[in-house]
Write a protein that holds these residues in place. Structure first.
Motif, PDB file in Angstrom:
ATOM      1  N   GLN A 190     -53.566 103.617  20.612  1.00 59.83           N
ATOM      2  CA  GLN A 190     -53.024 104.748  21.360  1.00 59.83           C
ATOM      3  C   GLN A 190     -51.711 104.373  22.053  1.00 59.83           C
ATOM      4  OE1 GLN A 190     -56.114 103.648  21.470  1.00 59.83           O
ATOM      5  NE2 GLN A 190     -57.472 105.354  20.861  1.00 59.83           N
ATOM      6  N   LYS A 239     -58.307 103.329  28.288  1.00 60.23           N
ATOM      7  CA  LYS A 239     -59.346 104.254  27.863  1.00 60.23           C
ATOM      8  C   LYS A 239     -60.144 104.715  29.065  1.00 60.23           C
ATOM      9  CE  LYS A 239     -60.059 102.895  23.047  1.00 60.23           C
ATOM     10  NZ  LYS A 239     -61.026 102.400  22.052  1.00 60.23           N
ATOM     11  N   GLY A 267     -63.933 110.139  26.030  1.00 61.59           N
ATOM     12  CA  GLY A 267     -63.117 110.055  24.818  1.00 61.59           C
ATOM     13  C   GLY A 267     -61.641 110.284  25.048  1.00 61.59           C
ATOM     14  N   ASN A 268     -61.152 110.092  26.254  1.00 61.12           N
ATOM     15  CA  ASN A 268     -59.732 110.263  26.561  1.00 61.12           C
ATOM     16  C   ASN A 268     -59.092 108.924  26.901  1.00 61.12           C
ATOM     17  OD1 ASN A 268     -59.896 112.985  26.185  1.00 61.12           O
ATOM     18  ND2 ASN A 268     -59.853 113.531  28.345  1.00 61.12           N
ATOM     19  N   VAL A 269     -57.773 108.915  26.869  1.00 65.77           N
ATOM     20  CA  VAL A 269     -57.009 107.798  27.416  1.00 65.77           C
ATOM     21  C   VAL A 269     -56.154 108.359  28.544  1.00 65.77           C
ATOM     22  CG1 VAL A 269     -56.926 106.384  25.340  1.00 65.77           C
ATOM     23  CG2 VAL A 269     -55.206 108.161  25.664  1.00 65.77           C
ATOM     24  N   SER A 270     -55.883 107.552  29.536  1.00 75.23           N
ATOM     25  CA  SER A 270     -55.081 108.011  30.678  1.00 75.23           C
ATOM     26  C   SER A 270     -54.210 106.866  31.153  1.00 75.23           C
ATOM     27  CB  SER A 270     -55.978 108.501  31.813  1.00 75.23           C
ATOM     28  OG  SER A 270     -56.804 107.449  32.283  1.00 75.23           O
ATOM     29  N   GLU A 282     -52.788 112.068  30.338  1.00 72.49           N
ATOM     30  CA  GLU A 282     -54.187 111.953  29.915  1.00 72.49           C
ATOM     31  C   GLU A 282     -54.372 112.856  28.708  1.00 72.49           C
ATOM     32  OE1 GLU A 282     -58.804 112.373  31.561  1.00 72.49           O
ATOM     33  OE2 GLU A 282     -57.091 112.792  32.887  1.00 72.49           O
ATOM     34  N   TYR A 283     -54.931 112.276  27.658  1.00 70.40           N
ATOM     35  CA  TYR A 283     -55.105 113.049  26.446  1.00 70.40           C
ATOM     36  C   TYR A 283     -56.191 112.396  25.592  1.00 70.40           C
ATOM     37  CZ  TYR A 283     -51.990 109.398  24.607  1.00 70.40           C
ATOM     38  OH  TYR A 283     -51.418 108.194  24.273  1.00 70.40           O
ATOM     39  N   SER A 284     -56.497 113.041  24.467  1.00 71.91           N
ATOM     40  CA  SER A 284     -57.586 112.580  23.615  1.00 71.91           C
ATOM     41  C   SER A 284     -57.256 111.236  22.968  1.00 71.91           C
ATOM     42  CB  SER A 284     -57.875 113.609  22.526  1.00 71.91           C
ATOM     43  OG  SER A 284     -58.814 113.108  21.585  1.00 71.91           O
ATOM     44  N   ALA A 285     -58.246 110.348  22.950  1.00 70.50           N
ATOM     45  CA  ALA A 285     -58.066 109.036  22.326  1.00 70.50           C
ATOM     46  C   ALA A 285     -57.936 109.134  20.816  1.00 70.50           C
ATOM     47  CB  ALA A 285     -59.247 108.124  22.694  1.00 70.50           C
ATOM     48  N   ASN A 286     -58.211 110.309  20.247  1.00 73.84           N
ATOM     49  CA  ASN A 286     -58.074 110.487  18.802  1.00 73.84           C
ATOM     50  C   ASN A 286     -56.614 110.494  18.347  1.00 73.84           C
ATOM     51  OD1 ASN A 286     -60.857 110.701  18.430  1.00 73.84           O
ATOM     52  ND2 ASN A 286     -60.841 112.912  18.812  1.00 73.84           N
TER      53      ASN A 286
END
Length: 379
Positions: A48, A112, A116-119, A137-141
């Motif tokens: 990410q 992480k 399931g998000n990263v920030s 902050e958003y989805s780790a995908n």
């Protein structure tokens, strides 16, 4: 995980510093200002962080006025080599800028989180101004730099940190008019004695100067952050921009035609009255009963009363019939034309959102004895 990563960073520190000395950040050119994107630091979100770093660099390249600074730097390596605290304080950030030869750079951390998000937090350091911060902050995908969602996150973050494209100086001169300047349809400011200096985001824009009594002065400009843009426009006095009121023109033309038709009808009435009041015609009429049509007698072939002047009466009857025909035709035409003209004039005031104006009134009257035309004016 932290000890091995710092061990690796220590191993690479000297090699990196050697390359730093050789790497040259691009010098600010006339069109752009460089921003260095230092690789985003992370302990547990490598994919990410790498994708966000690339997306930020792409966002810099896509923004007018900014350019990607040369060099690929690691925040870990820089803070270790410069013995900075974690995270780097203001003094260390300044030393980082000197180390990478940059006047502005972006750095940050990403971790992480739950769900399931990263920030993390991004920082934009500018020489002489300090640091601006922005949380993400958003989805780790999102692990691909070209992903549309991540591209938008990076672009929004860059705009928040930098306040958009760098602004350049625009000097406007428009004669000596007291006008207003608009850029891309938005008001920018006023001119004083026809001149003004404004700061506009880098890139191509549409500039318009509006001034009372003058036509709009417009031009396209390309703003550069490192050099002023001179704009000179020539004021042109505006002509009469009031649209032609064809309805009103047609209305007055119809009224004029109505007056002309009415005049012909009046001529017919005068002709009929002239025949009826003619002494010779009366003398010939007196030779017969009141209900006798002497015009039929004059056109007949039989005998007539003694003293009856058949040619004279026939001529007078012809004049009278012509006058009656003129009345029958032109009085109705006068009424129709004048009525239509008054209607057009009256409604034209509503079309142009003006107050009703004074209007000419024509009122023809016709009966079995003749006709007349009343003309008036409405105030």
């Amino acid at each position: 995980m932290r000890a091995p990563r710092y061990g690796l960073a220590t191993t690479l520190a000297f090699a990196t510093l050697m390359s730093v000395g050789a790497a040259q950040a691009s010098e600010p050119g006339p069109d752009t200002l460089p921003i260095h994107i230092i690789s985003i630091q992370t302990m547990d979100a490598d994919d990410q962080a790498e994708a966000l770093t690339k997306a930020l660099r792409n966002a810099v390249r896509a923004t007018p006025g900014w350019s990607q600074g040369e060099g690929d730097y690691s925040l870990e390596v820089l803070t270790l080599s410069l013995k900075c605290p974690d995270p780097p304080d203001a003094s260390c950030q300044s030393r980082i800028a000197d180390q990478i030869r940059a006047d502005r750079y972006v750095w940050g951390k990403l971790d992480k989180g739950k769900g399931g998000n990263v920030s993390g937090e991004l920082h934009f350091w500018v020489r002489g101004k300090g640091t601006t911060d922005h949380k993400v902050e958003y989805s780790a995908n999102l692990t691909e730099a070209q992903d549309e969602a991540l591209r938008k996150i990076a672009s929004d973050a860059l705009n928040k940190l930098t306040d958009g494209p760098p602004k350049g100086e625009v000097k406007v001169k428009a004669g000596s008019v007291a006008g207003q300047v608009f850029v891309d349809g938005q008001p920018l400011g006023a001119l004083t004695n026809g001149e003004g200096t404004f700061f506009v985001p880098s890139g191509t824009h549409s500039l318009v100067v509006k001034a009372p009594g003058y036509a709009d002065m417009s031009t396209d400009i390309t703003v550069k952050p490192n050099s002023p843009t001179d704009v000179v426009v020539a004021p042109v006095p505006a002509g009469d921009t009031t649209p032609t009121n064809w309805k009103r023109i047609g209305g007055f033309a119809a009224i004029g035609a109505g007056v002309a038709f009415g005049a012909v009808g009046i001529y017919g009435t005068a002709t009929v009255n002239g025949v009826n009041n003619d002494d010779g015609y009366k003398q010939n009429q007196n030779l017969y009963e009141t209900n006798t049509n002497i015009c039929d007698v004059a056109r007949g072939t039989g005998s007539v009363e003694t003293g009856f002047d058949r040619p004279y009466v026939a001529d007078q009857c012809s004049k009278g019939e012509t006058g009656q025909l003129l009345q029958l035709i032109f009085y109705p035409l006068a009424a129709i034309a004048a009525g239509a003209g008054v209607f057009l004039v009256a409604t034209s005031a509503k079309t142009t959102k003006e107050k009703p104006v004074a209007g000419l009134m024509i009122l023809p009257r016709v009966d079995h004895t003749g006709g007349k035309l009343d003309v008036g004016f409405r105030f």
